[in-house]
Scaffold this motif. Structure first.
Motif, short mmCIF file in Angstrom:
data_model
loop_
_atom_site.label_atom_id
_atom_site.label_comp_id
_atom_site.label_asym_id
_atom_site.label_seq_id
_atom_site.Cartn_x
_atom_site.Cartn_y
_atom_site.Cartn_z
N LEU A 211 5.05 -2.97 -5.88
CA LEU A 211 6.12 -2.53 -6.76
C LEU A 211 5.77 -1.21 -7.43
O LEU A 211 6.64 -0.35 -7.65
CB LEU A 211 6.40 -3.59 -7.83
N LYS B 232 6.66 1.79 -5.56
CA LYS B 232 8.10 2.07 -5.58
C LYS B 232 8.61 2.56 -6.93
O LYS B 232 9.76 2.97 -7.06
CB LYS B 232 8.87 0.81 -5.18
N SER C 295 14.62 -7.14 -10.86
CA SER C 295 13.71 -6.68 -9.80
C SER C 295 13.67 -7.60 -8.59
O SER C 295 12.86 -7.39 -7.69
CB SER C 295 12.30 -6.54 -10.38
N LYS D 155 14.16 -5.95 -5.13
CA LYS D 155 13.03 -5.07 -4.83
C LYS D 155 11.80 -5.88 -4.43
O LYS D 155 11.03 -5.46 -3.57
CB LYS D 155 12.71 -4.19 -6.04
N ASN E 41 12.15 -6.82 -0.90
CA ASN E 41 11.99 -5.62 -0.08
C ASN E 41 10.53 -5.26 0.12
O ASN E 41 10.08 -5.04 1.25
CB ASN E 41 12.76 -4.46 -0.71
#
Length: 414
Positions: free
Chosen positions: A355, A358, A395, A398, A401
């Motif tokens: 995370l 990103k 989140s 995400k 992902n």
């Protein structure tokens, strides 16, 4: 032994935590079309399996993550903690010892975690609750050399690991070290190192360093000007409070440990200990390191500051282990119980790392809250069964992902 048995236990530690019995009930609320009919006894067997094969799993994970073009690591962080048992605990592991949980009345087990400079755990080790620091350190050195073929390393440890025996052991084994030093307890640091004159070098805006060599030992005095100011202000407020209490009701101060170090208690009087107040000011905003490396003072200070990653890992591990190994009475099951928590920690750190690449990383509690909000409802329509999931919040998307997991469709036929 199905790998899902262990995987569900690891996931449960990250979300709701609690006992293995609670984990078995938690599974019933989690949608997984590939799950078999797992029961409580499957999880208990998984604990024993994980404990028995812990070393193999750790070594496999290490080899998978390790840089194939490098045989050595530069920095290794190490620290220990203890977890106590409610009952007698397993024979050979549960012993009375120096409790970091402040529960000397309970038997405990000592847990050590070794991490890389990037904050990724290498392994966790378990020892009887009465194991001394020198023995745990010796075991860690053996583990790094024999299990992971790490022969050149700078071991970074907190202040609790500093002793003449530990530093001598590391030098004998050819390991370098960076240790925090207990300023108030070590006489030569308190009297000689902190009083040595010299100019500080600025590392960052809030960190300055000064190198002091005493005989064969090398020390780095680190100063945070902001903390120095804050420590001074806190003490001044405390002294003002003391002066007021001495005037009004001095007898109320005698049993207060926070006040006692600043007082001189006579037969018929209580007054401020001005020498002690002056001495305490020398510690404001400072911490002291000792090292046998050839790194610059600035590099030593920055390296040690990264020890917060280990402290964060231990805090997370303690939170995951809110349910202490109360009901496990065999060594393998106890090791497996703690090791599953360690594997949960690995997942936590890995997910936060992905995370971070990103963008900003929300607090772990927020991540879990967002993932837990993803719900699914089963409905019947025209004789067919459908599963409808809720919208992604925060989140959650995400996380799917970065984990490489295909998000479930909004509507799917069962």
């Amino acid at each position: 032994m199905c790998i899902r048995d262990r995987f569900y236990t690891v996931l449960h530690r990250l979300t709701e935590r609690g006992s293995d019995l609670k984990a078995s009930k938690w599974m019933e609320r989690v949608y997984d079309p590939g799950r078999t009919n797992l029961k409580y006894h499957h999880l208990i067997r998984a604990m024993g399996y994980a404990g028995k094969h812990k070393n193999e799993i750790e070594e496999g994970l290490f080899l998978k993550e390790r840089d194939l073009f490098s045989n050595q690591l530069d920095l290794v962080f190490f620290d220990t903690t203890s977890i106590y048992f409610e009952g007698e605990g397993p024979e050979g592991l549960a012993e009375f010892g120096n409790s970091k949980d402040h529960r000397p009345d309970r038997k405990q087990i000592i847990i050590g975690v070794v991490m890389t400079a990037e904050g990724k755990p290498i392994c966790c080790e378990f020892w009887p609750g009465n194991m001394s620091d020198i023995k745990t350190l010796r075991e860690v050195i053996r583990t790094l050399k024999e299990r992971f073929s790490i022969t050149r390393v700078i071991l970074v440890c907190d202040r609790g690991m500093v002793s003449k025996e530990n530093t001598s052991l590391l030098e004998e084994e050819g390991f370098c070290y960076i240790f925090g030093v207990r300023m108030r307890r070590v006489k030569k640091v308190r009297q000689d190192i902190l009083s040595r004159q010299g100019r500080y070098k600025t590392v960052k805006g809030n960190l300055k360093v000064k190198e002091v060599n005493l005989e064969r030992d090398r020390f780095i005095v680190c100063l945070n000007p902001e903390e120095e100011k804050r420590d001074g202000e806190v003490r001044e407020k405390l002294i003002a409070d003391l002066e007021e209490k001495i005037k009004r009701r001095p007898s109320s101060l005698i049993g207060n440990r926070g006040y006692r170090r600043y007082l001189k208690v006579g037969k018929d009087s209580i007054k401020l200990n001005k020498d002690k107040i002056k001495e305490e000011s020398r510690f404001d905003g400072k911490f002291v390191l000792t090292t046998n490396t050839d790194l610059s003072a600035e590099e030593v200070a920055i390296t040690y500051k990264n020890l917060w990653q280990v402290e964060y890992a231990f805090k997370s591990l303690k939170n995951i282990l809110q349910n202490r190994p109360t009901y496990h009475q065999t060594p393998d099951n106890t090791r497996g119980h703690i090791f599953c928590s360690y594997l949960s920690l690995l997942l936590l750190i890995e997910l936060r790392g992905r995370l971070k690449v990103k963008g900003d990383v929300p607090p772990w509690d927020e991540i879990i809250r967002d993932l837990r909000s993803l719900q699914a409802v089963k409905i019947q329509f025209q004789g067919k069964s459908f599963l409808i999931r809720s919208e992604f919040e925060g989140s959650a998307y995400k996380c799917f992902n970065v984990a490489g997991v295909q998000p479930p469709p909004t509507i799917s036929q069962m």
